[in-house]
Design a protein around this motif. Structure first.
Motif, PDB file in Angstrom:
ATOM      1  N   GLU A 131       0.843  -1.202   0.000  1.00 41.19           N
ATOM      2  CA  GLU A 131       0.000   0.000   0.000  1.00 41.19           C
ATOM      3  C   GLU A 131       0.883   1.260   0.000  1.00 41.19           C
ATOM      4  OE1 GLU A 131      -3.003   0.664  -0.523  1.00 41.19           O
ATOM      5  OE2 GLU A 131      -3.177   2.706   0.255  1.00 41.19           O
ATOM      6  N   LEU A 132       1.997   1.197   0.721  1.00 34.53           N
ATOM      7  CA  LEU A 132       2.931   2.329   0.749  1.00 34.53           C
ATOM      8  C   LEU A 132       3.486   2.604  -0.654  1.00 34.53           C
ATOM      9  CD1 LEU A 132       4.171   4.124   2.989  1.00 34.53           C
ATOM     10  CD2 LEU A 132       6.159   2.619   2.920  1.00 34.53           C
ATOM     11  N   GLU A 133       3.881   1.531  -1.340  1.00 39.96           N
ATOM     12  CA  GLU A 133       4.391   1.673  -2.711  1.00 39.96           C
ATOM     13  C   GLU A 133       3.313   2.279  -3.611  1.00 39.96           C
ATOM     14  OE1 GLU A 133       5.727  -2.522  -3.094  1.00 39.96           O
ATOM     15  OE2 GLU A 133       7.497  -1.646  -4.043  1.00 39.96           O
ATOM     16  N   ARG A 134       2.080   1.800  -3.428  1.00 38.55           N
ATOM     17  CA  ARG A 134       0.971   2.282  -4.256  1.00 38.55           C
ATOM     18  C   ARG A 134       0.751   3.792  -4.036  1.00 38.55           C
ATOM     19  NH1 ARG A 134      -3.946   3.395  -4.530  1.00 38.55           N
ATOM     20  NH2 ARG A 134      -4.294   3.357  -2.290  1.00 38.55           N
ATOM     21  N   ARG A 135       0.820   4.225  -2.777  1.00 39.82           N
ATOM     22  CA  ARG A 135       0.602   5.652  -2.466  1.00 39.82           C
ATOM     23  C   ARG A 135       1.729   6.510  -3.032  1.00 39.82           C
ATOM     24  NH1 ARG A 135      -1.565   5.406   3.887  1.00 39.82           N
ATOM     25  NH2 ARG A 135      -3.289   4.027   3.419  1.00 39.82           N
ATOM     26  N   LEU A 136       2.957   5.985  -2.963  1.00 35.61           N
ATOM     27  CA  LEU A 136       4.108   6.761  -3.457  1.00 35.61           C
ATOM     28  C   LEU A 136       4.001   6.951  -4.968  1.00 35.61           C
ATOM     29  CD1 LEU A 136       6.753   8.121  -2.612  1.00 35.61           C
ATOM     30  CD2 LEU A 136       7.910   5.944  -3.001  1.00 35.61           C
ATOM     31  N   VAL A 137       3.641   5.893  -5.682  1.00 31.60           N
ATOM     32  CA  VAL A 137       3.468   5.995  -7.138  1.00 31.60           C
ATOM     33  C   VAL A 137       2.284   6.913  -7.435  1.00 31.60           C
ATOM     34  CG1 VAL A 137       2.863   4.729  -9.235  1.00 31.60           C
ATOM     35  CG2 VAL A 137       4.507   3.745  -7.621  1.00 31.60           C
ATOM     36  N   GLY A 138       1.207   6.728  -6.676  1.00 30.32           N
ATOM     37  CA  GLY A 138      -0.034   7.458  -6.924  1.00 30.32           C
ATOM     38  C   GLY A 138       0.108   8.954  -6.767  1.00 30.32           C
ATOM     39  N   ARG A 139       0.949   9.416  -5.844  1.00 21.62           N
ATOM     40  CA  ARG A 139       1.012  10.868  -5.661  1.00 21.62           C
ATOM     41  C   ARG A 139       1.833  11.541  -6.755  1.00 21.62           C
ATOM     42  NH1 ARG A 139       4.532  11.929  -0.103  1.00 21.62           N
ATOM     43  NH2 ARG A 139       6.583  11.550  -1.003  1.00 21.62           N
ATOM     44  N   GLY A 140       2.652  10.749  -7.446  1.00 21.90           N
ATOM     45  CA  GLY A 140       3.286  11.226  -8.670  1.00 21.90           C
ATOM     46  C   GLY A 140       4.229  12.410  -8.519  1.00 21.90           C
ATOM     47  N   THR A 141       4.786  12.615  -7.319  1.00 19.32           N
ATOM     48  CA  THR A 141       5.669  13.773  -7.130  1.00 19.32           C
ATOM     49  C   THR A 141       7.141  13.397  -7.249  1.00 19.32           C
ATOM     50  OG1 THR A 141       5.330  13.453  -4.748  1.00 19.32           O
ATOM     51  CG2 THR A 141       4.137  15.262  -5.781  1.00 19.32           C
ATOM     52  N   GLU A 142       7.455  12.104  -7.345  1.00 22.65           N
ATOM     53  CA  GLU A 142       8.854  11.675  -7.441  1.00 22.65           C
ATOM     54  C   GLU A 142       9.048  10.817  -8.686  1.00 22.65           C
ATOM     55  OE1 GLU A 142       7.071  11.147  -4.580  1.00 22.65           O
ATOM     56  OE2 GLU A 142       7.967  12.738  -3.371  1.00 22.65           O
ATOM     57  N   ASP A 143      10.249  10.901  -9.278  1.00 23.24           N
ATOM     58  CA  ASP A 143      10.536  10.017 -10.407  1.00 23.24           C
ATOM     59  C   ASP A 143      10.936   8.636  -9.870  1.00 23.24           C
ATOM     60  OD1 ASP A 143      13.185  10.186  -9.592  1.00 23.24           O
ATOM     61  OD2 ASP A 143      13.737  11.656 -11.113  1.00 23.24           O
ATOM     62  N   ALA A 144      11.138   7.673 -10.792  1.00 24.10           N
ATOM     63  CA  ALA A 144      11.362   6.278 -10.382  1.00 24.10           C
ATOM     64  C   ALA A 144      12.585   6.138  -9.467  1.00 24.10           C
ATOM     65  CB  ALA A 144      11.513   5.407 -11.616  1.00 24.10           C
ATOM     66  N   GLU A 145      13.645   6.879  -9.788  1.00 26.05           N
ATOM     67  CA  GLU A 145      14.873   6.774  -8.992  1.00 26.05           C
ATOM     68  C   GLU A 145      14.632   7.289  -7.566  1.00 26.05           C
ATOM     69  OE1 GLU A 145      18.133   9.005 -10.665  1.00 26.05           O
ATOM     70  OE2 GLU A 145      19.320   8.700  -8.842  1.00 26.05           O
ATOM     71  N   GLU A 146      13.946   8.426  -7.462  1.00 27.64           N
ATOM     72  CA  GLU A 146      13.663   9.004  -6.147  1.00 27.64           C
ATOM     73  C   GLU A 146      12.702   8.098  -5.361  1.00 27.64           C
ATOM     74  OE1 GLU A 146      15.105  11.433  -4.607  1.00 27.64           O
ATOM     75  OE2 GLU A 146      13.741  11.677  -2.911  1.00 27.64           O
ATOM     76  N   ARG A 147      11.767   7.464  -6.067  1.00 32.62           N
ATOM     77  CA  ARG A 147      10.835   6.553  -5.378  1.00 32.62           C
ATOM     78  C   ARG A 147      11.602   5.381  -4.778  1.00 32.62           C
ATOM     79  NH1 ARG A 147       7.154   7.236  -9.809  1.00 32.62           N
ATOM     80  NH2 ARG A 147       7.670   5.195 -10.635  1.00 32.62           N
ATOM     81  N   GLU A 148      12.567   4.834  -5.529  1.00 37.61           N
ATOM     82  CA  GLU A 148      13.365   3.714  -5.017  1.00 37.61           C
ATOM     83  C   GLU A 148      14.148   4.136  -3.783  1.00 37.61           C
ATOM     84  OE1 GLU A 148      13.368   0.512  -5.323  1.00 37.61           O
ATOM     85  OE2 GLU A 148      11.676   0.949  -6.619  1.00 37.61           O
ATOM     86  N   ARG A 149      14.719   5.361  -3.843  1.00 37.53           N
ATOM     87  CA  ARG A 149      15.481   5.892  -2.716  1.00 37.53           C
ATOM     88  C   ARG A 149      14.572   5.984  -1.487  1.00 37.53           C
ATOM     89  NH1 ARG A 149      19.690   9.260  -3.800  1.00 37.53           N
ATOM     90  NH2 ARG A 149      18.731   9.984  -5.710  1.00 37.53           N
TER      91      ARG A 149
END
Ligand code: 5GP
Length: 189
Positions: A131-149
């Motif tokens: 669910e945390l991953e889903r929320r991070l992708v969903g808010r769309g404020t970070e690119d893939a690299e920043e999301r992984e970080r």
């Protein structure tokens, strides 16, 4: 007559768990709760206002604040930018007997525990890591690299849940806010 001295509440938890949303809900429904405005070296996102969401400062100004002892705690978050809590406003609120809330990361929470052990430490947890991953992708404020970080930091933060006095699961913002408010001992008006 007995009075309960105002206490500091520290709200921590992993990226995208909804700390900002819960804090905003607290402020909207319980305006008597003061929310600290952090200083950061991060650039503002669209819609973020200096002095409201953060004090956006340059690296030199952040260095100056650290050297002057103006920050109650500070940390490099997600291996990138520095974030810190200005000390003066927090101390002023507590001295005035008003409840204060800090929304900070795990490293900052640990520093506050050292300097203000009487504070109340609350961990905001996601219903699940997926669910945390889903929320991070969903808010769309970070690119893939920043999301992984951020997800790497989140794994470390989730492992520290047991250090906190209370764990609130953010399955529903209003419900989580109600639980936080009840932990803070603030009555509904
Ligand atoms: P964002 O860049 O998404 O606004 O925030 C990134 C992270 O920095 C969040 O986990 C947030 O809790 C943390 N953070 C915000 N302000 C502070 C602060 O003053 N001190 C510390 N230690 N962390 C903070």
């Amino acid at each position: 007559m007995t009075t309960t001295p105002a206490r500091l509440t520290v709200l921590a938890g992993p990226t995208a768990v909804g700390k900002g949303t819960v804090s905003a809900d607290v402020r909207a429904r319980f305006p008597q709760v003061w929310l600290s405005v952090s200083a950061t070296t991060r650039s503002p996102r669209p819609g973020e206002i200096d002095g409201v969401h953060y004090h956006f400062v340059g690296a030199d100004e952040f260095d100056r604040m650290v050297a002057a002892g103006d920050l109650l705690e500070w940390a490099v978050v997600h291996g990138r930018n520095r974030y810190g809590t200005p000390r003066g406003p927090v101390e002023a609120r507590l001295a005035a007997g008003e409840p204060a809330l800090l929304e900070i990361d795990l490293q900052g929470a640990r520093q506050v525990r050292e300097s203000m052990p009487d504070a109340r430490f609350v961990f905001l947890a996601p219903p699940s890591f997926a669910e945390l991953e889903r929320r991070l992708v969903g808010r769309g404020t970070e690119d893939a690299e920043e999301r992984e970080r951020r997800l790497a930091t989140a794994r470390v933060e989730l492992a520290a849940e047991s250090e906190f006095d209370h764990v609130v699961v953010n399955d529903d913002v209003h419900r989580a806010t109600d639980e936080l408010i009840s932990i803070m001992g603030i009555a509904s008006r």
